[in-house]
Design a protein around this motif. Sequence first.
Motif, PDB file in Angstrom:
ATOM      1  N   SER A 130      46.813  62.116  52.672  1.00 40.55           N
ATOM      2  CA  SER A 130      47.054  60.686  52.840  1.00 40.55           C
ATOM      3  C   SER A 130      46.849  59.951  51.520  1.00 40.55           C
ATOM      4  CB  SER A 130      46.110  60.110  53.894  1.00 40.55           C
ATOM      5  OG  SER A 130      44.771  60.094  53.403  1.00 40.55           O
ATOM      6  N   ARG A 131      47.428  58.768  51.432  1.00 42.71           N
ATOM      7  CA  ARG A 131      47.313  57.955  50.225  1.00 42.71           C
ATOM      8  C   ARG A 131      45.852  57.631  49.928  1.00 42.71           C
ATOM      9  NH1 ARG A 131      46.900  52.729  48.621  1.00 42.71           N
ATOM     10  NH2 ARG A 131      48.229  51.989  46.913  1.00 42.71           N
ATOM     11  N   ALA A 132      45.094  57.241  50.942  1.00 39.55           N
ATOM     12  CA  ALA A 132      43.695  56.852  50.742  1.00 39.55           C
ATOM     13  C   ALA A 132      42.858  58.032  50.278  1.00 39.55           C
ATOM     14  CB  ALA A 132      43.132  56.264  52.032  1.00 39.55           C
ATOM     15  N   LEU A 133      43.051  59.187  50.927  1.00 41.53           N
ATOM     16  CA  LEU A 133      42.278  60.375  50.543  1.00 41.53           C
ATOM     17  C   LEU A 133      42.624  60.786  49.118  1.00 41.53           C
ATOM     18  CD1 LEU A 133      40.424  62.777  51.015  1.00 41.53           C
ATOM     19  CD2 LEU A 133      42.333  63.951  52.154  1.00 41.53           C
ATOM     20  N   PHE A 134      43.904  60.748  48.787  1.00 40.18           N
ATOM     21  CA  PHE A 134      44.309  61.149  47.443  1.00 40.18           C
ATOM     22  C   PHE A 134      43.711  60.226  46.388  1.00 40.18           C
ATOM     23  CE2 PHE A 134      47.225  60.321  43.908  1.00 40.18           C
ATOM     24  CZ  PHE A 134      47.132  61.551  43.260  1.00 40.18           C
ATOM     25  N   ALA A 135      43.830  58.919  46.595  1.00 44.06           N
ATOM     26  CA  ALA A 135      43.321  57.972  45.596  1.00 44.06           C
ATOM     27  C   ALA A 135      41.826  58.144  45.391  1.00 44.06           C
ATOM     28  CB  ALA A 135      43.643  56.548  46.035  1.00 44.06           C
ATOM     29  N   ARG A 136      41.088  58.344  46.492  1.00 42.55           N
ATOM     30  CA  ARG A 136      39.644  58.510  46.380  1.00 42.55           C
ATOM     31  C   ARG A 136      39.286  59.793  45.650  1.00 42.55           C
ATOM     32  NH1 ARG A 136      38.770  57.994  51.252  1.00 42.55           N
ATOM     33  NH2 ARG A 136      38.467  60.161  51.941  1.00 42.55           N
ATOM     34  N   ARG A 137      39.927  60.902  46.025  1.00 48.81           N
ATOM     35  CA  ARG A 137      39.612  62.192  45.423  1.00 48.81           C
ATOM     36  C   ARG A 137      40.012  62.227  43.950  1.00 48.81           C
ATOM     37  NH1 ARG A 137      35.973  66.016  45.191  1.00 48.81           N
ATOM     38  NH2 ARG A 137      36.826  67.993  44.434  1.00 48.81           N
ATOM     39  N   PHE A 138      41.156  61.687  43.601  1.00 43.74           N
ATOM     40  CA  PHE A 138      41.606  61.686  42.215  1.00 43.74           C
ATOM     41  C   PHE A 138      40.613  60.927  41.334  1.00 43.74           C
ATOM     42  CE2 PHE A 138      43.952  60.641  38.450  1.00 43.74           C
ATOM     43  CZ  PHE A 138      44.909  61.626  38.299  1.00 43.74           C
ATOM     44  N   THR A 139      40.168  59.780  41.804  1.00 37.93           N
ATOM     45  CA  THR A 139      39.227  58.982  41.017  1.00 37.93           C
ATOM     46  C   THR A 139      37.890  59.688  40.869  1.00 37.93           C
ATOM     47  OG1 THR A 139      40.305  56.951  41.798  1.00 37.93           O
ATOM     48  CG2 THR A 139      38.108  56.733  40.841  1.00 37.93           C
ATOM     49  N   GLU A 140      37.437  60.384  41.921  1.00 37.80           N
ATOM     50  CA  GLU A 140      36.181  61.133  41.851  1.00 37.80           C
ATOM     51  C   GLU A 140      36.252  62.234  40.795  1.00 37.80           C
ATOM     52  OE1 GLU A 140      35.625  62.644  45.744  1.00 37.80           O
ATOM     53  OE2 GLU A 140      34.835  60.768  46.596  1.00 37.80           O
ATOM     54  N   VAL A 141      37.345  62.990  40.787  1.00 38.29           N
ATOM     55  CA  VAL A 141      37.468  64.148  39.899  1.00 38.29           C
ATOM     56  C   VAL A 141      37.804  63.725  38.465  1.00 38.29           C
ATOM     57  CG1 VAL A 141      38.798  66.251  39.420  1.00 38.29           C
ATOM     58  CG2 VAL A 141      38.106  65.712  41.761  1.00 38.29           C
ATOM     59  N   MET A 142      38.723  62.784  38.319  1.00 30.50           N
ATOM     60  CA  MET A 142      39.253  62.446  37.001  1.00 30.50           C
ATOM     61  C   MET A 142      38.521  61.288  36.335  1.00 30.50           C
ATOM     62  SD  MET A 142      41.549  64.740  36.683  1.00 30.50           S
ATOM     63  CE  MET A 142      42.409  64.177  35.233  1.00 30.50           C
ATOM     64  N   GLY A 143      37.730  60.553  37.101  1.00 35.56           N
ATOM     65  CA  GLY A 143      36.997  59.440  36.519  1.00 35.56           C
ATOM     66  C   GLY A 143      37.822  58.193  36.297  1.00 35.56           C
ATOM     67  N   GLU A 144      39.047  58.153  36.799  1.00 36.50           N
ATOM     68  CA  GLU A 144      39.912  56.989  36.699  1.00 36.50           C
ATOM     69  C   GLU A 144      40.971  57.075  37.800  1.00 36.50           C
ATOM     70  OE1 GLU A 144      42.101  56.896  33.024  1.00 36.50           O
ATOM     71  OE2 GLU A 144      42.250  59.076  32.953  1.00 36.50           O
ATOM     72  N   PRO A 145      41.558  55.948  38.201  1.00 33.17           N
ATOM     73  CA  PRO A 145      42.576  55.960  39.255  1.00 33.17           C
ATOM     74  C   PRO A 145      43.832  56.702  38.811  1.00 33.17           C
ATOM     75  CG  PRO A 145      41.666  53.756  38.946  1.00 33.17           C
ATOM     76  CD  PRO A 145      41.187  54.588  37.787  1.00 33.17           C
ATOM     77  N   PRO A 146      44.644  57.151  39.781  1.00 30.48           N
ATOM     78  CA  PRO A 146      45.846  57.937  39.439  1.00 30.48           C
ATOM     79  C   PRO A 146      46.798  57.229  38.484  1.00 30.48           C
ATOM     80  CG  PRO A 146      45.422  58.002  41.803  1.00 30.48           C
ATOM     81  CD  PRO A 146      44.469  57.016  41.247  1.00 30.48           C
ATOM     82  N   LEU A 147      47.085  55.957  38.732  1.00 29.65           N
ATOM     83  CA  LEU A 147      48.064  55.278  37.887  1.00 29.65           C
ATOM     84  C   LEU A 147      47.516  54.978  36.500  1.00 29.65           C
ATOM     85  CD1 LEU A 147      49.909  52.912  40.384  1.00 29.65           C
ATOM     86  CD2 LEU A 147      50.381  55.305  39.762  1.00 29.65           C
ATOM     87  N   ALA A 148      46.202  54.824  36.378  1.00 30.11           N
ATOM     88  CA  ALA A 148      45.608  54.661  35.051  1.00 30.11           C
ATOM     89  C   ALA A 148      45.761  55.947  34.247  1.00 30.11           C
ATOM     90  CB  ALA A 148      44.139  54.281  35.183  1.00 30.11           C
ATOM     91  N   TYR A 149      45.534  57.097  34.896  1.00 33.97           N
ATOM     92  CA  TYR A 149      45.725  58.386  34.216  1.00 33.97           C
ATOM     93  C   TYR A 149      47.184  58.555  33.820  1.00 33.97           C
ATOM     94  CZ  TYR A 149      45.891  63.374  33.260  1.00 33.97           C
ATOM     95  OH  TYR A 149      46.086  64.594  32.652  1.00 33.97           O
ATOM     96  N   LEU A 150      48.095  58.220  34.740  1.00 31.09           N
ATOM     97  CA  LEU A 150      49.527  58.342  34.457  1.00 31.09           C
ATOM     98  C   LEU A 150      49.915  57.512  33.240  1.00 31.09           C
ATOM     99  CD1 LEU A 150      52.487  59.066  35.170  1.00 31.09           C
ATOM    100  CD2 LEU A 150      52.461  57.106  36.746  1.00 31.09           C
ATOM    101  N   THR A 151      49.450  56.282  33.184  1.00 29.93           N
ATOM    102  CA  THR A 151      49.795  55.409  32.062  1.00 29.93           C
ATOM    103  C   THR A 151      49.240  55.959  30.750  1.00 29.93           C
ATOM    104  OG1 THR A 151      49.817  53.482  33.518  1.00 29.93           O
ATOM    105  CG2 THR A 151      49.628  53.069  31.155  1.00 29.93           C
ATOM    106  N   GLU A 152      47.997  56.422  30.772  1.00 27.40           N
ATOM    107  CA  GLU A 152      47.397  56.965  29.558  1.00 27.40           C
ATOM    108  C   GLU A 152      48.161  58.198  29.081  1.00 27.40           C
ATOM    109  OE1 GLU A 152      45.309  57.784  26.281  1.00 27.40           O
ATOM    110  OE2 GLU A 152      45.191  55.933  27.448  1.00 27.40           O
TER     111      GLU A 152
END
Length: 315
Positions: A241-263
Amino acid sequence: MDPLSSLLSGIRAEGSVVAHAVLRPPWTIRFADRAPLIMVTVLRGGGTLVLADGSRTSLIAGDTALVQAGEPFYLANTPAALDHPHERYELSCFVPDGFCSTDTCCATAELIVTPAITGVPGETSLLVGAYRASGRRHERLLRALPPVMVVHEEPDMCLWLERSAADAVRLSAGSQALMDRLLDWALVCTLRSWLAEQQHCAPAWYRGMADPIVGPALTAIHDRPFHRWTVASLATEAAVSRALFARRFTEVMGEPPLAYLTEWRMAEAEELLADPARSVAQVATTVGYSDAFGFSAAFKRLRGTSPTEFRAALA
C-alpha cells in the motif's frame, strides 16, 4: 542498475601494477598517485600504511586496503622506518606531473611482472590498482567510505589473484586492459564485502536494496529516473500500500521517497551537465523533467547554483 553499480560506473582502474620484491627491512614504499581510490592487496608479507595525516593501519597477508589518496602515502615494514635510514621504493600507476624521485625505484604506468612464486622468507608481494574517475558520480560512494577501509581475504584467494595477475601479463596483447579489468573486479568484490560487514552502519542506499519493500522501488528509480514517479506508483513497484511504502522507505532511507528521487535525479544531472554536447533542456528530459525551467529551479534549490552556472564552473 543498483546504486552501487551506478556509483562504480564512474571509476575505473587504469595503469594497474603488479609489484613483487624481496625487501630487506627497514623499507618503505611511497604511493605517489593522487587518485580517488588506490587498492593495495598484500599477497605475502605485510606492513603499516601511513597516511599524510599520520594515521596508521596495519596490514597482513590477505588484507586488501582501499585508500582515498588525495595525498601520497606510505607502506612501511614498521612506522619507525620512515624516520631512519631505509630502502626507499616508489610505486605509481599514474602521476599527473610525471614525478619520479631520483633516489627511488619507480614504476610509472607500466606492469612489473611477478616471477614464479618463490616463497623467499621476508618477501613482500603486492597487487596495486589506482582508480581514475570520470565525472562526479563516484563522489557519493567515496563519502560513504572511511579514508582507509580494510577487508581480509582467505589465502586461497590471494594465491588466485597473484597467479591470475602473473598469467595476465605473460601475453603482451591486451595485458594492461586485462589487468585493469581484474582490478575493477577486485574493487567491486572488496566493496561488497566491506559494505556487507557494516550491516546497519552501511549507507542507506546499500541497505535499501536488501529490503523487500524498498529494494524494488530503488531498482525502479535507478533504472528509470526519467519516469514520472509518484509515491503511489513506487508503492505499486513494491507491491504494498501507499502508506506502508512511504513509511517503510522513510525508515530505511532516512528521507521520503520523492526526496530521494529528486536527489538522485540531481546527481545524475550533474554527471550529464559535464557533457557540453547536451543542452540543459536535454538533461532536464533525461532526468524526468518536462521542461528546462522546472529542472533549473529544482537544481538551483538543491545545489545552490543554476545548471548553466554549474556547467560553467566545471569548464
